[in-house]
Enzyme design. Structure first.
Site, PDB file in Angstrom:
ATOM      1  N   SER A   1      37.461  38.364  39.543  1.00  0.00           N
ATOM      2  CA  SER A   1      36.959  39.152  38.527  1.00  0.00           C
ATOM      3  C   SER A   1      35.691  39.137  38.385  1.00  0.00           C
ATOM      4  O   SER A   1      35.092  38.339  38.978  1.00  0.00           O
ATOM      5  CB  SER A   1      37.411  38.512  37.189  1.00  0.00           C
ATOM      6  OG  SER A   1      36.931  37.248  37.016  1.00  0.00           O
ATOM      7  N   ASP A   2      34.986  40.151  37.632  1.00  0.00           N
ATOM      8  CA  ASP A   2      33.632  40.200  37.165  1.00  0.00           C
ATOM      9  C   ASP A   2      33.660  39.269  36.087  1.00  0.00           C
ATOM     10  O   ASP A   2      34.710  38.825  35.409  1.00  0.00           O
ATOM     11  CB  ASP A   2      33.267  41.630  36.841  1.00  0.00           C
ATOM     12  CG  ASP A   2      31.553  41.596  37.158  1.00  0.00           C
ATOM     13  OD1 ASP A   2      30.788  40.524  37.062  1.00  0.00           O
ATOM     14  OD2 ASP A   2      31.126  42.799  37.148  1.00  0.00           O
ATOM     15  N   LEU A   3      32.355  38.975  35.649  1.00  0.00           N
ATOM     16  CA  LEU A   3      32.367  37.753  34.729  1.00  0.00           C
ATOM     17  C   LEU A   3      32.936  37.980  33.421  1.00  0.00           C
ATOM     18  O   LEU A   3      32.441  38.925  32.789  1.00  0.00           O
ATOM     19  CB  LEU A   3      30.631  37.412  34.438  1.00  0.00           C
ATOM     20  CG  LEU A   3      30.264  36.124  33.650  1.00  0.00           C
ATOM     21  CD1 LEU A   3      30.894  34.924  34.145  1.00  0.00           C
ATOM     22  CD2 LEU A   3      28.919  36.083  33.397  1.00  0.00           C
ATOM     23  N   GLY A   4      34.012  37.229  33.047  1.00  0.00           N
ATOM     24  CA  GLY A   4      34.811  37.654  31.761  1.00  0.00           C
ATOM     25  C   GLY A   4      35.643  38.633  31.504  1.00  0.00           C
ATOM     26  O   GLY A   4      36.165  38.818  30.637  1.00  0.00           O
ATOM     27  N   SER A   5      35.845  39.385  32.883  1.00  0.00           N
ATOM     28  CA  SER A   5      36.456  40.761  32.459  1.00  0.00           C
ATOM     29  C   SER A   5      38.048  40.166  32.409  1.00  0.00           C
ATOM     30  O   SER A   5      38.888  41.035  31.886  1.00  0.00           O
ATOM     31  CB  SER A   5      36.226  41.465  33.906  1.00  0.00           C
ATOM     32  OG  SER A   5      37.135  40.691  34.976  1.00  0.00           O
TER      33      SER A   5
END
Length: 795
Positions: free
Chosen positions: A314-318
């Site tokens: 994932s991208d950060l926090g997605s």
């Protein structure tokens, strides 16, 4: 059945050869898949979930003087959460609060990663090593590494072989410090220049993006991930992230499936076919489905159609964003389940899965075999990199191999090749070194961080050459080089245009360096608070130079602050002016294009940018960079990318429909002629090939590079296609008077379209070929005819 029998026999053979009492997964002679399955069978659910957590890493070490060790925070998350990976452990910037003093040099970085690995290997039940991921788009984002031009500059070279060499250098610098994964390349098409992350992309075209992406993957990963000098390449951001509505970073996308497959997915597919082992999801949604929970993209396309064997992240926090931003999940466990079930393996943040995924498993929102599938993909990379056998690195080697003279010289070459000569009226350039007085003016003339771009670590001043320093190093000591900043990028309160005018009036030429900034100033400890700049006029408000970089979306593309007023005042002196633009996105250059005789686009040229710009200004390097993205005249024209679908757009009341500078544009100090175009199509059962040959001649008395470009038009098609689409290109180095034949071959994949039934076909009919120096500067044209076509092109 035969396959399973062979696997069983293999497992028995390897088990028999293992040392007594040694688990199969620790036997380096065993097949990777057997090792993965053996280890999975030994893991608890909590250990499996932990392997899918990639935590922020910069708080995981502690530095006491010159001694570096694992922090209490790190040992706690290993012991309690069984984490499998860290991200940006070596990153330094205001966000991480790591400066030149509090961060790590390459030797210390290697010592830190060794300490982290040692604890993971020696103090956990199953001795599973860590994966360490780092930001590597234009150099490893760590202290002491080589800083190359940002990606938009890399693609301006139109030289994939050079970019592969650059990527190999970045990989070496990261791996010898203990990293295993490099986040990059960014393969988003940038068709919305207001978007803040244009600088991280390769521009607007799928073919150019594909070639650059393949070069980066091959340079990063090399021949073997066990080499000790290669890293896994993580492709970003899957997908269609670079065209958000209104230019808002992470905004929704409403593209249809045909455009998705014809434009946005091809760069990712090419990079996957080149062997990329990791893919990062994008923050945006596509037609209402968030990319981080899109099973069609993550499973159907990526794995079933393309055969991807690596792991997704994932991208950060997605993952948590599925609930908090997109509102497609009511609870955090539901968000975790949506992502994992869709095929998203790894959680960059550590809070998207973790206890939320454990809860999802307890609530039976996720099946155990789905968890095993994701964990197996992560473990497989660890085995294939040889981390179970060789988890550590040599600190002495890190100190020796990071930022070597060869890498610094390579950074200069990439910067040289990336510079685009937009205009050169009356051959003002190159300048002569016999000039007695030169004025160097502007906010980006002597600001080292403004030429490095986003995702850059703090730098000692001795590591970066500004344009002012490059010019001073280029001319004789007898030449007087006068500097005046004139104004800032955005701050309008501290301008001193009068000083710049005085400098220009007394000079034989004025070099005015303008543009934008994605930089945060690291010069003092104050920067460790995360502020974008550290100084302002007494009693005044601090105004960051930043107008580009992640999150800095624009409503206009105008030069900010007093920059245009500064340029206009300098031009009004009558002194010949060269404008150099250091920036991360296309800006409004209408006035400079009309009133300044010479324009150079340097993008963010990296640590050697000052030398490279001076090399071009004084003719020690003959420019040949080409624009990878169109430069609009107004935001009202957007989108203005060159390969828009038919019908051809018409003009506006206020202006025409053309960009100021088109995709592929770029001038040289040499001139080139195209001739003798020959093209023919050959068809066989299920295949078609078009052979294209032509000649390019350097008609000038000066050696130089030309970038020959082949564009294609499907003249009549069952679905709407672009009026012109790049298919092939080649950067040529030609001596004065030299002529060379260029040969391109087009296949069914170059001629195909996605028809009304969403099948890839080559339709019978005529195709027009355009050969030239840009998408608008076409020198040769011809037609070829395909008689039979091709049904169901293999893809």
């Amino acid at each position: 059945m035969t396959t399973y029998l062979a696997l069983a026999l293999g497992l028995l053979a390897t088990a028999a050869s293992a040392q007594p009492g040694q688990p199969l997964y620790q036997n380096r002679q065993a097949p990777t898949e057997a090792r993965v399955q053996d280890l999975l069978a030994r893991m608890t659910t909590e250990e499996k979930v932990g392997q899918l957590s990639t935590l922020l890493g910069w708080e995981m070490y502690q530095k006491d003087g010159q001694r570096v060790s694992a922090s209490a925070a790190y040992t706690k998350v290993v012991d309690e959460r069984h984490i499998g990976a860290l991200w940006a452990t070596l990153r330094a910037d205001p966000w991480t609060k790591k400066t030149l003093r509090t961060g790590l040099n390459p030797r210390q970085a290697a010592e830190a990663t060794n300490a982290l690995q040692r604890y993971a290997v020696e103090h956990t039940r199953l001795h599973i090593p860590l994966l360490l991921a780092e930001e590597c788009p234009h150099g490893h984002m760590a202290i002491g590494t080589t800083v190359f031009p940002t990606s938009i500059g890399q693609s301006s070279t139109w030289d994939p072989a050079l970019i592969q060499r650059m990527a190999a250098a970045i990989a070496t610098e990261a791996r010898v410090q203990g990293a295993h994964i490099g986040y990059g390349p960014v393969l988003d098409l940038a068709r919305e220049p207001r978007w803040s992350r244009v600088e991280e992309t390769y521009g607007e075209d799928p073919v150019l993006n594909s070639q650059m992406g393949v070069a980066m993957v091959q340079g990063f990963q090399g021949a073997s991930l066990k080499s000790g000098s290669n890293i896994v390449s993580t492709l970003k951001h899957f997908t269609a992230y670079g065209v958000p509505e209104g230019g808002h970073n992470g905004g929704s996308i409403s593209t249809g499936p045909r455009e998705l497959f014809q434009s946005y997915l091809p760069p990712f597919r090419a990079a996957v076919q080149a062997g990329a082992q990791s893919v990062m999801t994008a923050y945006n949604s596509i037609d209402g489905v968030p990319c981080s929970a899109n099973s069609f993209l993550l499973t159907d396309v990526l794995r079933q159609r393309w055969g991807f064997q690596g792991f997704t992240v994932s991208d950060l926090g997605s993952i948590s964003g599925l609930a908090g931003n997109h509102h497609v999940a009511a609870t955090a466990p539901e968000a975790a389940a949506l992502a994992l079930n869709a095929g998203l393996d790894d959680d960059l943040s550590g809070y998207g899965y973790d206890k939320e995924l454990l809860a999802a498993l307890e609530q039976k929102l996720v099946a155990p075999e789905v968890l095993d599938r994701a964990v197996g993909r992560v473990l497989r990379v660890k085995f294939e990199m040889g981390l179970f056998e060789n988890p550590y690195v040599d600190p002495a080697k890190a100190a020796k191999l990071v930022r070597t003279p060869a890498h610094v010289q390579l950074a200069r070459q990439v910067a040289q090749e990336s510079i685009v000569l937009l205009k050169n009226e009356n051959n003002l350039l190159p300048l002569t070194k016999t000039l007695q007085r030169i004025a160097v003016i502007g906010p980006n003339a002597d600001n080292m961080y403004n030429q490095l771009g986003d995702y850059t670590a703090p730098q000692p001043e001795s590591n970066v050459v500004t344009v002012l320093e490059g010019i001073r190093a280029k001319v004789p000591a007898t030449t007087q080089v006068v500097y005046a900043k004139g104004c800032a990028i955005r701050d309008t309160a501290s301008a001193n245009i009068a000083e710049a005018v005085a400098a220009a009036r007394g000079a034989q030429v004025a070099v005015v360096v303008l543009g934008g900034s994605s930089a945060r100033d690291f010069k003092t400890e104050y920067q460790s608070t995360g502020a974008a700049t550290v100084t302002a006029a007494a009693g005044g408000q601090v105004i960051s130079d930043m107008e580009s970089g992640e999150g800095y979306d624009r409503a206009s593309l105008d030069l900010l602050g007093k920059q245009l007023a500064l340029l206009q005042a300098v031009v009004a002196t009558g002194t010949p002016v060269v404008a150099v633009f250091v920036k991360g996105r296309p800006l409004n250059l209408n006035w400079p294009a009309a009133h300044v005789p010479a324009l150079l686009d340097a993008w963010y040229p990296g640590q050697e940018g000052g030398h490279a710009v001076a090399d071009v200004l004084f003719g020690d390097y003959n420019p040949a960079g080409r624009l990878p993205i169109s430069v609009p005249k107004s935001v009202g024209q957007l989108p203005v990318y060159y390969n828009a679908k038919r019908p051809v757009t018409h003009g506006y009341v206020e202006m025409d429909n053309k960009p100021l500078y088109s995709f592929g544009h770029g001038l040289s100090y040499s001139q080139f002629a195209y001739s003798d175009l020959q093209a023919s199509a050959t068809e066989s059962q299920g295949a078609v090939r078009v052979s294209v040959r032509f000649k390019v001649k350097n008609t000038s008395p000066r050696a130089g590079d030309e970038v020959a470009q082949l564009y294609l038009s499907d003249d009549v098609s069952s679905v709407v296609t672009p009026a012109r689409q790049l298919k092939k290109f080649q950067r040529l180095s030609l001596q004065a008077g030299e002529q060379r034949e260029v040969a391109f071959e087009l296949t069914a994949e170059d001629l195909m379209l996605l028809n009304g039934s969403l099948k890839w076909v080559v339709e019978p009919g005529t195709f027009t070929l355009f050969l030239g120096a840009s998408s608008e500067d076409i020198r040769l044209k011809t037609q070829v005819k395909v008689a039979q076509g091709v049904e169901n092109v293999a893809r």
